[in-house]
Design a protein around this motif. Structure first.
Motif, PDB file in Angstrom:
ATOM      1  N   ALA A  13      -7.742   0.744  -3.553  1.00 44.91           N
ATOM      2  CA  ALA A  13      -7.749  -1.030  -3.219  1.00 44.91           C
ATOM      3  C   ALA A  13      -7.071  -0.754  -2.736  1.00 44.91           C
ATOM      4  O   ALA A  13      -7.515  -2.326  -1.770  1.00 44.91           O
ATOM      5  CB  ALA A  13      -7.541  -1.055  -4.283  1.00 44.91           C
ATOM      6  N   THR A  14      -6.256  -0.932  -2.006  1.00 44.51           N
ATOM      7  CA  THR A  14      -4.812  -1.705  -1.468  1.00 44.51           C
ATOM      8  C   THR A  14      -5.160  -1.017   0.048  1.00 44.51           C
ATOM      9  O   THR A  14      -4.618  -1.961   0.757  1.00 44.51           O
ATOM     10  CB  THR A  14      -3.573  -1.953  -1.802  1.00 44.51           C
ATOM     11  N   GLY A  15      -5.999  -0.401   0.065  1.00 48.37           N
ATOM     12  CA  GLY A  15      -5.064   0.551   1.637  1.00 48.37           C
ATOM     13  C   GLY A  15      -6.786   0.228   2.879  1.00 48.37           C
ATOM     14  O   GLY A  15      -6.592   0.029   3.708  1.00 48.37           O
ATOM     15  N   ILE A  16      -8.072  -0.424   2.304  1.00 52.30           N
ATOM     16  CA  ILE A  16      -8.465  -0.415   2.235  1.00 52.30           C
ATOM     17  C   ILE A  16      -8.763  -1.920   2.758  1.00 52.30           C
ATOM     18  O   ILE A  16      -8.976  -1.925   3.860  1.00 52.30           O
ATOM     19  CB  ILE A  16     -10.397  -1.053   1.494  1.00 52.30           C
ATOM     20  N   THR A  17      -8.241  -3.393   2.927  1.00 53.15           N
ATOM     21  CA  THR A  17      -7.978  -4.533   3.670  1.00 53.15           C
ATOM     22  C   THR A  17      -7.246  -3.989   4.375  1.00 53.15           C
ATOM     23  O   THR A  17      -7.529  -4.842   5.369  1.00 53.15           O
ATOM     24  CB  THR A  17      -7.029  -5.055   2.268  1.00 53.15           C
ATOM     25  N   MET A  18      -6.197  -3.006   4.220  1.00 51.45           N
ATOM     26  CA  MET A  18      -5.605  -2.973   5.984  1.00 51.45           C
ATOM     27  C   MET A  18      -6.099  -3.009   6.744  1.00 51.45           C
ATOM     28  O   MET A  18      -6.282  -3.474   7.894  1.00 51.45           O
ATOM     29  CB  MET A  18      -4.787  -1.607   5.558  1.00 51.45           C
ATOM     30  N   GLU A  19      -7.540  -2.135   6.827  1.00 50.46           N
ATOM     31  CA  GLU A  19      -8.412  -1.786   7.611  1.00 50.46           C
ATOM     32  C   GLU A  19      -9.170  -2.952   8.467  1.00 50.46           C
ATOM     33  O   GLU A  19      -9.236  -3.112   9.345  1.00 50.46           O
ATOM     34  CB  GLU A  19      -9.326  -0.514   7.424  1.00 50.46           C
ATOM     35  N   PHE A  20      -9.650  -3.549   7.661  1.00 48.38           N
ATOM     36  CA  PHE A  20     -10.192  -4.689   7.625  1.00 48.38           C
ATOM     37  C   PHE A  20      -9.095  -5.839   8.521  1.00 48.38           C
ATOM     38  O   PHE A  20      -9.857  -7.383   9.626  1.00 48.38           O
ATOM     39  CB  PHE A  20     -11.065  -5.957   6.440  1.00 48.38           C
ATOM     40  N   HIS A  27       0.552  -1.670  -0.347  1.00 49.16           N
ATOM     41  CA  HIS A  27      -0.271  -0.073   0.185  1.00 49.16           C
ATOM     42  C   HIS A  27       0.578   1.523   0.371  1.00 49.16           C
ATOM     43  O   HIS A  27       0.857   2.035  -0.769  1.00 49.16           O
ATOM     44  CB  HIS A  27      -1.079   0.071   0.900  1.00 49.16           C
ATOM     45  N   PHE A  28       1.947   1.207   0.405  1.00 43.89           N
ATOM     46  CA  PHE A  28       2.807   2.303   1.028  1.00 43.89           C
ATOM     47  C   PHE A  28       3.959   2.445   0.010  1.00 43.89           C
ATOM     48  O   PHE A  28       4.107   3.121  -0.536  1.00 43.89           O
ATOM     49  CB  PHE A  28       4.432   1.921   1.834  1.00 43.89           C
ATOM     50  N   LEU A  29       3.676   1.536  -1.562  1.00 47.42           N
ATOM     51  CA  LEU A  29       4.261   2.533  -2.748  1.00 47.42           C
ATOM     52  C   LEU A  29       3.445   3.265  -3.474  1.00 47.42           C
ATOM     53  O   LEU A  29       4.122   3.410  -4.469  1.00 47.42           O
ATOM     54  CB  LEU A  29       4.295   0.737  -4.096  1.00 47.42           C
ATOM     55  N   PHE A  30       2.034   2.917  -3.225  1.00 45.83           N
ATOM     56  CA  PHE A  30       1.083   4.697  -4.145  1.00 45.83           C
ATOM     57  C   PHE A  30       0.857   5.479  -3.020  1.00 45.83           C
ATOM     58  O   PHE A  30       0.818   6.739  -3.388  1.00 45.83           O
ATOM     59  CB  PHE A  30      -0.475   3.842  -4.059  1.00 45.83           C
ATOM     60  N   VAL A  31       1.456   5.359  -1.834  1.00 43.48           N
ATOM     61  CA  VAL A  31       0.412   6.432  -1.086  1.00 43.48           C
ATOM     62  C   VAL A  31       1.871   7.603  -0.895  1.00 43.48           C
ATOM     63  O   VAL A  31       1.319   9.177  -1.113  1.00 43.48           O
ATOM     64  CB  VAL A  31       0.729   6.261   0.591  1.00 43.48           C
ATOM     65  N   PRO A  32       2.989   7.725  -1.318  1.00 45.07           N
ATOM     66  CA  PRO A  32       3.774   8.616  -1.143  1.00 45.07           C
ATOM     67  C   PRO A  32       3.383   9.838  -2.820  1.00 45.07           C
ATOM     68  O   PRO A  32       3.571  10.250  -2.298  1.00 45.07           O
ATOM     69  CB  PRO A  32       5.497   8.072  -1.113  1.00 45.07           C
ATOM     70  N   LEU A  33       3.608   8.713  -3.708  1.00 43.36           N
ATOM     71  CA  LEU A  33       3.235   9.483  -5.330  1.00 43.36           C
ATOM     72  C   LEU A  33       2.289   9.956  -4.905  1.00 43.36           C
ATOM     73  O   LEU A  33       1.906  11.502  -5.843  1.00 43.36           O
ATOM     74  CB  LEU A  33       2.956   7.956  -6.296  1.00 43.36           C
ATOM     75  N   THR A  34       1.040   9.334  -4.595  1.00 38.51           N
ATOM     76  CA  THR A  34      -0.406  10.196  -3.985  1.00 38.51           C
ATOM     77  C   THR A  34       0.252  11.559  -3.434  1.00 38.51           C
ATOM     78  O   THR A  34      -0.517  12.882  -4.310  1.00 38.51           O
ATOM     79  CB  THR A  34      -1.660   9.779  -3.443  1.00 38.51           C
ATOM     80  N   LEU A  35       0.681  11.993  -2.512  1.00 39.70           N
ATOM     81  CA  LEU A  35       1.009  12.679  -1.540  1.00 39.70           C
ATOM     82  C   LEU A  35       2.505  14.335  -3.009  1.00 39.70           C
ATOM     83  O   LEU A  35       1.617  15.052  -2.716  1.00 39.70           O
ATOM     84  CB  LEU A  35       1.446  12.788  -0.793  1.00 39.70           C
TER      85      LEU A  35
END
Length: 525
Positions: free
Chosen positions: A71-78, A22-30
């Motif tokens: 898509a990848t972040g939602i699964t972490m909360e579950f 998931h953290f592959l996408f977070v920095p690029l989004t920011l």
């Protein structure tokens, strides 16, 4: 106990892999969100169509990345409910609040304005659309803020206390949770690292276009923006990393000692170990090359502040385990008789050390009968794996200084209009594309592995936080996640590569249009 520990390791592996993916996408989004705001601001101020094309093109890549991040972040909360049920029950009152705020406020704010960003180009005024773009950037940062407040509380639990009547941690001061110094330091450091990632992404893709002679007008301007923004972000990462080191030195002393492979306390100010070979079995570091005073200045911001070594911290852990045993004994008595005032007083007096008593359970379940040898053995489990932390931290720092040099060269070349005359640098810029992600993952690894064996520092050991599952169940879901995420990764790479190959046409512009050669020298207009 072997099966239980297998479940713990598998649960950690599953959450670690999904979090790192998931953290592959977070920095690029920011990073891309802010760069989009900068590019569109120039478009609104100058009216030059090339800046509109730039915003739309990089916006397509941002949208692909954002969708994968969701898509990848939602699964972490579950996973908190499925794999870490006791953790969710024990600290849900504190940890759940920032996650709920992130979901209800930041995420929906971001998602709503992303829709307006993509579909509002011909429906909103220039200024109105610009406001939407900056609100997308604001939403991205707010998402990161609330997640890091939750994570910062795990690193430094403040504003909460253990309630023996409910057997849970409960909030006593929500403002202390929000303004937790560890959370604030982590937020600004992580966001700056995201800005570096976004800038490097734009820099590398733009360099590739220049090497191929495609979309030159867009590439030159994009690279100039990325170089300027990236240099400022890379410098801030170093400065804010120093702040993170200081807060860790104040609140997570064992993590600092492990990162530095410092077994014995040194006279203040402590030296920074530039190179060494840590040995966790012999409790020493061989072939050390040290920089005098550096660690003491970073961790204490003084020349007389002491940075304790691992051996001293293990001795402190033994004392806290013995104190925690008093709290544990009081808790057992209180469970038998809720009106036992003496037991409640003993628990209250030693409640801060209760979590340390739990470190004994993997060694002997009847912890109140623990021997001195048991206490010492449990105290040594409070030491994380030193060698991986030692080298991960140093590689991360080395990459940070590399980014400063790379962006500085790019800034100079862009200022002198010599980007196309420097193909070697452009190839280096292309090759540097994955490096910010490597640095970000290393930072996550240092932060999370460095606090082991705790899931909540000093409060709840990791082994106690898992759900009552079999190792087979966790392994099956782990393999399922690996398969699913591999497919998502292939889709993401395919979509990104396709959008980059098509170029600005992916954003609705005309690929057949010739570059505005007259505008090329004015790359910063």
């Amino acid at each position: 106990m072997t099966i239980a520990m297998d479940v713990v390791q598998l649960s950690r592996l599953q959450f670690g892999l999904t979090a790192m993916y998931h953290f592959l996408f977070v920095p690029l989004t920011l990073g891309l969100a802010v760069l989009l705001g900068i590019m569109e601001s120039v478009y609104v101020m100058t009216g030059r169509e090339v800046w509109r094309r730039m915003t739309k093109f990089w916006g397509v890549l941002f949208g692909i990345n954002f969708a994968m991040g969701v898509a990848t972040g939602i699964t972490m909360e579950f996973q908190f409910g499925m794999n870490w049920a006791y953790y969710s029950q024990y600290v849900g009152d504190i940890f759940g609040a920032p996650l709920a705020i992130e979901g209800l406020m930041a995420f929906f704010l971001e998602a709503t304005f992303i829709g307006l960003f993509f579909f509002g180009w011909d429906r909103l005024s220039k200024v109105g659309h610009l406001i939407v773009t900056w609100l997308v950037a604001l939403g991205s940062n707010l998402s990161a803020l609330w997640i890091l407040i939750a994570n910062g509380w795990m690193q430094h639990p403040v504003g909460a206390r253990f309630n023996p009547d409910t057997m849970r941690m409960e909030v006593t001061d929500f403002m202390a949770v929000i303004f937790n110094p560890v959370a604030q330091a982590k937020f600004v450091h992580t966001v700056s690292a995201g800005y570096v990632t976004g800038a490097m992404f734009v820099l590398s893709i733009s360099a590739l276009y220049l090497l191929r002679g495609r979309h030159v007008d867009l590439a030159k301007r994009s690279l100039t923006v990325a170089a300027s923004f990236g240099l400022a972000a890379a410098l801030s990462v170093v400065v804010l990393g120093d702040e993170s080191g200081y807060t860790a030195g104040e609140n997570q002393k064992m993590k600092i000692a492990a990162i530095e492979a410092m077994w014995d306390t040194e006279p203040a100010p402590a030296s920074f170990t530039l190179f060494g070979l840590p040995n966790q079995e012999t409790h020493r570091t061989d072939y050390e090359i040290k920089v005098p005073w550096m660690l003491g200045l970073i961790a204490t911001r003084s020349i007389d502040g002491e940075v304790p070594g691992i051996n001293e911290l293990v001795a402190r852990a033994q004392a806290r385990i013995r104190s925690g045993l008093i709290a544990y004994g009081g808790l057992e008595r209180l469970q038998a008789d809720r009106n036992d005032a003496d037991a409640r007083a003993r628990l209250a007096a030693h409640a801060e050390d209760l979590g340390y008593a739990f470190l004994l359970k993997p060694i002997r379940p009847d912890i109140l009968a623990a021997t001195d040898a048991d206490v010492e053995k449990a105290a040594w489990t409070a030491v994380p794996q030193v060698s991986p932390l030692f080298w991960s931290f140093r590689l991360m720092v080395a990459l940070g200084f590399l980014f400063i040099g790379l962006f500085a060269v790019a800034f100079v070349l862009a200022s002198r209009r010599r980007l196309q005359a420097s193909p070697m640098f452009l190839w280096i810029a292309v090759g540097a594309l994955p490096l910010p992600w490597i640095a970000a993952e290393l930072g996550w690894f240092v932060a999370e592995v460095g606090r082991q064996p705790w899931v909540i520092e000093g409060v709840l050991p990791t082994y106690l936080a898992v759900s009552n599952l079999t190792a087979g169940n966790v392994l099956a879901t782990l393999l399922g996640f690996i398969a699913l995420y591999s497919i998502l990764f292939a889709i993401d790479v395919t979509l990104m590569v396709k959008a980059i190959r098509v170029g600005p046409a992916a954003a609705g512009s005309d690929l057949t249009a010739e570059p505005d050669l007259a505008a090329v020298p004015a790359a910063a207009e």
